[in-house]
Write a protein that holds these residues in place. Structure first.
Motif, PDB file in Angstrom:
ATOM      1  N   VAL A 185      51.161  36.128  35.874  1.00  0.00           N
ATOM      2  CA  VAL A 185      51.626  37.386  36.414  1.00  0.00           C
ATOM      3  C   VAL A 185      50.713  38.693  35.956  1.00  0.00           C
ATOM      4  N   ILE A 186      50.642  38.712  34.732  1.00  0.00           N
ATOM      5  CA  ILE A 186      49.611  39.897  34.210  1.00  0.00           C
ATOM      6  C   ILE A 186      48.265  39.993  34.510  1.00  0.00           C
ATOM      7  N   GLY A 187      47.601  38.285  34.661  1.00  0.00           N
ATOM      8  CA  GLY A 187      46.320  38.569  35.119  1.00  0.00           C
ATOM      9  C   GLY A 187      46.335  38.792  36.605  1.00  0.00           C
ATOM     10  N   LEU A 188      47.443  38.782  37.345  1.00  0.00           N
ATOM     11  CA  LEU A 188      47.260  39.052  38.765  1.00  0.00           C
ATOM     12  C   LEU A 188      47.689  40.530  39.001  1.00  0.00           C
ATOM     13  N   GLY A 189      47.839  41.261  37.972  1.00  0.00           N
ATOM     14  CA  GLY A 189      48.318  42.639  38.072  1.00  0.00           C
ATOM     15  C   GLY A 189      49.852  43.045  38.092  1.00  0.00           C
ATOM     16  N   ALA A 231      48.991  39.269  48.799  1.00  0.00           N
ATOM     17  CA  ALA A 231      48.025  38.588  47.999  1.00  0.00           C
ATOM     18  C   ALA A 231      48.557  38.037  46.550  1.00  0.00           C
ATOM     19  N   PHE A 232      49.117  39.178  45.903  1.00  0.00           N
ATOM     20  CA  PHE A 232      49.610  38.534  44.516  1.00  0.00           C
ATOM     21  C   PHE A 232      50.660  37.604  44.636  1.00  0.00           C
ATOM     22  N   TYR A 233      51.461  37.721  45.597  1.00  0.00           N
ATOM     23  CA  TYR A 233      52.680  36.762  45.529  1.00  0.00           C
ATOM     24  C   TYR A 233      52.175  35.487  45.986  1.00  0.00           C
TER      25      TYR A 233
END
Length: 130
Positions: A87-91, A21-23
């Motif tokens: 990137v940071i917003g997605l964890g 989900a992140f990628y």
């Protein structure tokens, strides 16, 4: 003789659905295949990446040497600051950020499972005079 059609980078992790989900969000990717132990996605440019369940997976400790770099992904981006915010917003989290006047600007990050990757931006160079 077999002909290789494509390659897939596979990251071992304890929760493949979450890492996919992140990628998927970061790369604006689509699902390709999913099973109990593997999730595969494909980015707009055809890049394929998969995430395999491994209950004993230990994240790399880069830049510390004890469990160093196991795999390294590099993504070319148009806007370094916007990509970093995403990137940071997605964890994800920063590992190494450096500003440079060289033709390449790179910043290191870790995904939510600890795998390291680099964002790289290539600055256009001025035409040679004379």
């Amino acid at each position: 003789m077999a002909q290789v059609v494509t390659g897939v980078v596979v990251l071992d992790c304890s929760e493949p659905e979450k890492l996919a989900a992140f990628y998927k969000e970061f790369l604006d990717a689509q699902d390709v295949d999913a099973s109990v132990n593997l999730v595969e996605i494909r980015g707009a440019d055809g890049m394929r990446i998969a995430f395999r369940r491994d209950a004993n997976a230990t994240p790399p400790s880069w830049p510390r040497p004890e469990n160093s770099l196991q795999v390294h992904l590099e993504f070319i981006v148009e806007d370094m600051d916007e990509a970093e915010r995403r990137v940071i917003g997605l964890g994800g989290r920063p590992l190494e950020t450096r500003e440079t006047t060289a033709p390449f600007e790179e910043r290191g990050y870790a995904d939510p499972s600890g795998h390291s990757f680099t964002l790289r931006h290539h600055h256009a160079t001025a035409p040679k005079l004379g």
